[in-house]
Design an enzyme around this catalytic site. Structure first.
Site, PDB file in Angstrom:
ATOM      1  N   ARG A  40      10.623  38.647  -0.744  1.00 49.42           N
ATOM      2  CA  ARG A  40      10.449  37.459  -1.591  1.00 49.42           C
ATOM      3  C   ARG A  40      11.457  37.448  -2.736  1.00 49.42           C
ATOM      4  NH1 ARG A  40       6.515  35.505  -5.763  1.00 49.42           N
ATOM      5  NH2 ARG A  40       6.085  33.297  -5.381  1.00 49.42           N
ATOM      6  N   ILE A  66       8.589  28.136  -6.274  1.00 48.95           N
ATOM      7  CA  ILE A  66       8.296  28.857  -5.029  1.00 48.95           C
ATOM      8  C   ILE A  66       6.787  29.076  -5.056  1.00 48.95           C
ATOM      9  CG2 ILE A  66       8.976  31.040  -6.158  1.00 48.95           C
ATOM     10  CD1 ILE A  66       9.618  32.216  -3.432  1.00 48.95           C
ATOM     11  N   SER A  67       6.104  28.729  -3.961  1.00 44.31           N
ATOM     12  CA  SER A  67       4.636  28.755  -3.955  1.00 44.31           C
ATOM     13  C   SER A  67       4.102  30.169  -4.152  1.00 44.31           C
ATOM     14  CB  SER A  67       4.103  28.198  -2.634  1.00 44.31           C
ATOM     15  OG  SER A  67       4.609  26.905  -2.397  1.00 44.31           O
ATOM     16  N   GLN A  68       2.845  30.225  -4.578  1.00 43.06           N
ATOM     17  CA  GLN A  68       2.144  31.495  -4.732  1.00 43.06           C
ATOM     18  C   GLN A  68       2.054  32.203  -3.364  1.00 43.06           C
ATOM     19  OE1 GLN A  68      -1.940  30.838  -5.677  1.00 43.06           O
ATOM     20  NE2 GLN A  68      -2.381  32.999  -5.981  1.00 43.06           N
ATOM     21  N   PRO A  69       2.320  33.502  -3.308  1.00 42.27           N
ATOM     22  CA  PRO A  69       2.288  34.213  -2.023  1.00 42.27           C
ATOM     23  C   PRO A  69       0.977  34.029  -1.238  1.00 42.27           C
ATOM     24  CG  PRO A  69       3.261  35.611  -3.693  1.00 42.27           C
ATOM     25  CD  PRO A  69       2.802  34.371  -4.402  1.00 42.27           C
TER      26      PRO A  69
END
Ligand code: SAH
Length: 219
Positions: A40, A66-69
């Site tokens: 990431r 960037i979206s939350q994992p």
């Protein structure tokens, strides 16, 4: 334990906590493997590299994130991705979600409306021969390669975009946030049955950046 292993433990815990809503208690082996494989930190701007394995969204410029994992893992899981799948993504952003999918499926077509983000994502995704990034308005999907086995949208629309429904295969799955810009939003799972009918299910309350509409001007 390294930071990625800690993050995966957190995602596993969050999967169990939300299972009552999502119907999924754990990640499938393919999704888990992809989350372990894709670095990431390669998709996070220099300034925030130290936070790459925190379970939170991060700014990528142009007011986007960037979206939350956990959300990436959950959305990927809800697509039930298969080796042979051709997938459409709307909202390439950093390219991280596209990379996760590319580890699992046959091909990923991804559309981004901000030129600089599309260019940057192309560079980050250069190692993937099975991802194509297009600059454009994802409300229109990517008709040339339709229909898709599944469609994933990374920005919230007020309604499910009709062009995307049209570009979904019979038996296909679409996962997308639906709701007001910066207001109440639901992660929705949309299924197209064998007669072409649509069923929708709300999975979880979420907070995504808005899907820009046709009236939005590129700056
Ligand atoms: N999947 C991304 C998340 C990006 S956030 C990741 O893993 O990093 C959502 C992205 O959707 C932003 O980059 C934003 O510019 C893009 N976007 C917003 N409206 C769009 C539209 N109509 N068409 C294509 N992309 C759009």
């Amino acid at each position: 334990m390294d930071s990625l292993a800690v993050l995966m433990d957190e995602i596993d815990a969050e999967m169990r906590l939300t299972a009552g809503f999502t119907g999924r208690t754990e990640l499938s082996p393919a999704v888990r493997e992809a989350m372990f494989k894709v670095p990431r930190d390669s998709f996070v701007p220099e300034a925030d590299k130290g936070l790459a394995y925190a379970n939170r969204p991060l700014p990528i410029g142009h007011g986007q994130t960037i979206s939350q994992p956990f959300i990436v893992a959950l959305m990927t899981e809800l697509l039930d991705p298969k080796k042979t799948d051709i997938v459409l993504e709307v909202g390439t952003g950093s390219g991280y979600e596209a990379a996760i999918l590319a580890e699992i499926v046959e091909h990923v077509y991804t559309v981004e409306i901000v030129e600089e983000l599309a260019n940057r994502a192309r560079q980050s995704l250069a190692g993937y021969v099975n991802v194509d990034v297009r600059l454009g308005d994802g409300n229109q999907g990517w008709p040339e390669y339709a229909p898709y086995d599944s469609i994933i949208v990374a920005a919230a629309a007020e309604e499910v975009p009709p062009a995307l429904v049209a570009q979904l295969k019979i038996g296909g799955r679409m996962v997308l946030p639906v709701g007001k810009p910066f207001g109440d939003q639901d992660l929705m799972l949309v299924l197209k049955d064998r007669f072409g009918g649509i069923s929708e299910r709300s999975v979880l309350p979420v907070a995504f950046v808005p899907l820009r509409g046709p009236r939005w001007r590129r700056r």
